[in-house]
Enzyme design. Structure first.
Site, PDB file in Angstrom:
ATOM      1  N   GLU A  80       0.805  -1.215   0.000  1.00  0.00           N
ATOM      2  CA  GLU A  80       0.000   0.000   0.000  1.00  0.00           C
ATOM      3  C   GLU A  80       0.840   1.267   0.000  1.00  0.00           C
ATOM      4  O   GLU A  80       0.551   2.209  -0.717  1.00  0.00           O
ATOM      5  CB  GLU A  80      -0.890   0.022   1.242  1.00  0.00           C
ATOM      6  CG  GLU A  80      -2.269  -0.488   0.964  1.00  0.00           C
ATOM      7  CD  GLU A  80      -3.057  -0.560   2.251  1.00  0.00           C
ATOM      8  OE1 GLU A  80      -4.122   0.036   2.292  1.00  0.00           O
ATOM      9  OE2 GLU A  80      -2.578  -1.197   3.208  1.00  0.00           O
ATOM     10  N   ASP A  81       1.850   1.282   0.847  1.00  0.00           N
ATOM     11  CA  ASP A  81       2.565   2.537   1.054  1.00  0.00           C
ATOM     12  C   ASP A  81       3.839   2.683   0.241  1.00  0.00           C
ATOM     13  O   ASP A  81       4.382   3.768   0.139  1.00  0.00           O
ATOM     14  CB  ASP A  81       2.887   2.721   2.551  1.00  0.00           C
ATOM     15  CG  ASP A  81       1.609   2.941   3.353  1.00  0.00           C
ATOM     16  OD1 ASP A  81       0.585   3.259   2.721  1.00  0.00           O
ATOM     17  OD2 ASP A  81       1.641   2.785   4.576  1.00  0.00           O
TER      18      ASP A  81
END
Ligand code: MN
Length: 497
Positions: A80-81
């Site tokens: 996600e990051d």
């Protein structure tokens, strides 16, 4: 920053004494991989991003989970990051790590809306369990949440409240259900001031110096108790003081008409022995010295709590007539209460994974009531060859949980289709269903839904249900509704002729 990494790496390796050389190398690679992926990223708390996955991994290493789980902890935010594709995790590590990381990313996508009923909260917790299908995913998620709560001060007010409520209502109860009482208590205490600021302040005020004062009193009591135990050759391995955590004091105060004097276990004296027999013997001595308070003695060793918690609890009238809560347990029980029976059970089964294959089935001890129940639900997994398979927990093998576009949870039987879903929303939505979108993609009405799917029904005015639907709908009540409309239709056309 580099030194921080070194220190934490050492701590993690210290917690993993019996890992293979191969696992060690894989872990080393994961440290590098995570560091590169989060290079130059910062947390809202303005520290280097890597500190967060490192702390999560450290917590997981304390739970004595295997190398793959700790690697997944290190990599849990990179899909996600850090925009790293799943394929890269697969090729650099293995399928199991990739599975864990992906499952975590999936549960992060479920949006929790506050102000829901108890039933909806329970559904939400169940959905998380149903979607993860592996206890390890939840353990990583809980460690992640715990670490996030420690830096919750860095978020804006609205987010603080939202995260705190979600933690109190969803994640702390999940931790308790897994027997992770210490983590559950920490999750509650980090959330309390943000979720209920007024109540938090009030509780602190009521508790005041009382807790400290009680602890000092207990310290004076220790030598008196020890002396009497020594007479019959009983010597505890350890005597601890367990302060009740603030959020649970608040709950207790509500039951006790806000009278702090009635919260006897504000601080408990905890005696740790090596053997069960010693626990009972010590209890006998304590009841001999101090009169027990009626109705307060609990034998959770003979009758463990549903989450597997074991201990003896009693409250006695001690010196100066003061009421004191005493807990007696073995070292093993004490560790379990801290790190959870689920993890110790997983650890044991992993340690024995080779010999496991030779055995017909792995039977958790009887006292693991909760796990026994799980095992009932998923017997099929226990006969499978694949290790990962039998760690999978199909908590609700007959139910799935899907979402409406607004994020509401709809509970359906396994095998349900968009038509079943449509009728659950409203009979008219069912009757007029023209097509369906699953996760944004147009999908036939007879597709089979999975937990976590977001389902949208596209309706068309004056559309009628098709008798073909009867061939694939899963729910009896839905079939009945379709049959009724189809029958009426036929009668109409007959009359029309
Ligand atoms: Mn995270």
């Amino acid at each position: 920053m580099k030194t921080m990494m070194k220190i934490m790496k050492k701590q993690i390796f210290d917690n993993l004494k019996d890992i293979s050389q191969e696992e060690k190398e894989l872990l080393e690679r994961a440290f590098l991989f995570a560091e590169n992926a989060h290079h130059r990223q910062e947390r809202k708390s303005q520290e280097p991003y890597i500190n967060h996955p490192l702390r999560v991994a450290l917590l997981l290493s304390k739970m004595k989970l295997g190398a793959n789980t700790i690697i997944a902890g290190l990599l849990h935010d990179i899909l996600e990051d850090a925009d790293i594709p799943l394929e890269e995790i697969k090729s650099n590590f293995n399928d199991e790590v990739a599975f864990l990381v992906q499952a975590l990313t999936k549960i992060n996508k479920i949006k929790y809306k506050k102000g829901e009923t108890d039933m909806e909260k329970e559904n939400f917790r169940n959905m998380i369990l149903a979607m993860t299908k592996d206890i390890r995913v939840i353990l990583i998620k809980l460690s992640d949440r715990l670490d996030n709560m420690k830096t919750i001060w860095a978020l804006d007010e609205e987010k603080q409240k939202k995260k705190a409520m979600e933690t109190l209502e969803i994640f702390a109860p999940l931790a308790y259900r897994l027997g992770l009482t210490d983590i559950g208590a920490q999750l509650e205490d980090y959330s309390f001031p943000y979720a209920y600021p007024e109540e938090y302040k009030l509780t602190r005020k009521i508790v005041g110096k009382r807790r400290e004062e009680l602890e000092n009193y207990l310290k004076k009591l220790v030598p008196l108790v020890e002396k009497r135990l020594n007479i019959v050759n009983l010597s505890p391995l350890k005597i601890k003081f367990r302060a009740k955590h603030l959020y649970s004091i608040w709950r207790k105060l509500q039951k006790e008409e806000m009278d702090i004097k009635r919260v006897y276990d504000l601080v408990a004296m905890r005696l740790i022995f090596s053997k069960v027999e010693e626990c009972y013997a010590a209890l006998g001595i304590i009841h001999e010295i101090y009169k027990p308070m009626p109705g307060r003695f609990k034998d959770y060793i003979a009758l463990p709590k549903p989450n597997g918690y074991r201990s003896l609890h009693t409250a006695v009238f001690a010196e100066e007539g003061r009421i004191v809560e005493i807990q007696i347990r073995t070292k093993e029980m004490d560790e379990e209460a801290e790190w959870g029976i689920a993890s110790s059970w997983l650890y044991d089964s992993m340690k024995n994974s080779k010999s496991y294959k030779k055995r017909k089935s792995f039977i958790p001890p009887k006292r693991f009531y909760w796990l026994n129940q799980l095992q009932e639900w998923q017997k099929k997994f226990y006969n499978s060859r694949n290790f990962l398979e039998y760690l999978k927990v199909d908590f609700f093998k007959d139910r799935i949980f899907v979402l409406t576009p607004k994020g509401e949870i709809v509970d359906l039987p396994d095998g349900a289709t968009p038509v079943d879903f449509a009728y659950q929303i409203h009979t008219e939505v069912g009757n007029q269903a023209a097509s369906a979108k699953i996760n944004g993609k147009l999908t036939p009405l007879d597709s089979v839904l999975k937990s976590g799917d977001m389902v949208e029904i596209i309706v068309q005015k004056n559309k009628m249900p098709s008798s073909k639907w009867l061939e694939f709908v899963k729910m009896a009540e839905v079939r009945k509704k379709i049959q009724e409309v189809v029958k009426k239709q036929k009668e109409k056309t007959k009359k029309g002729k």
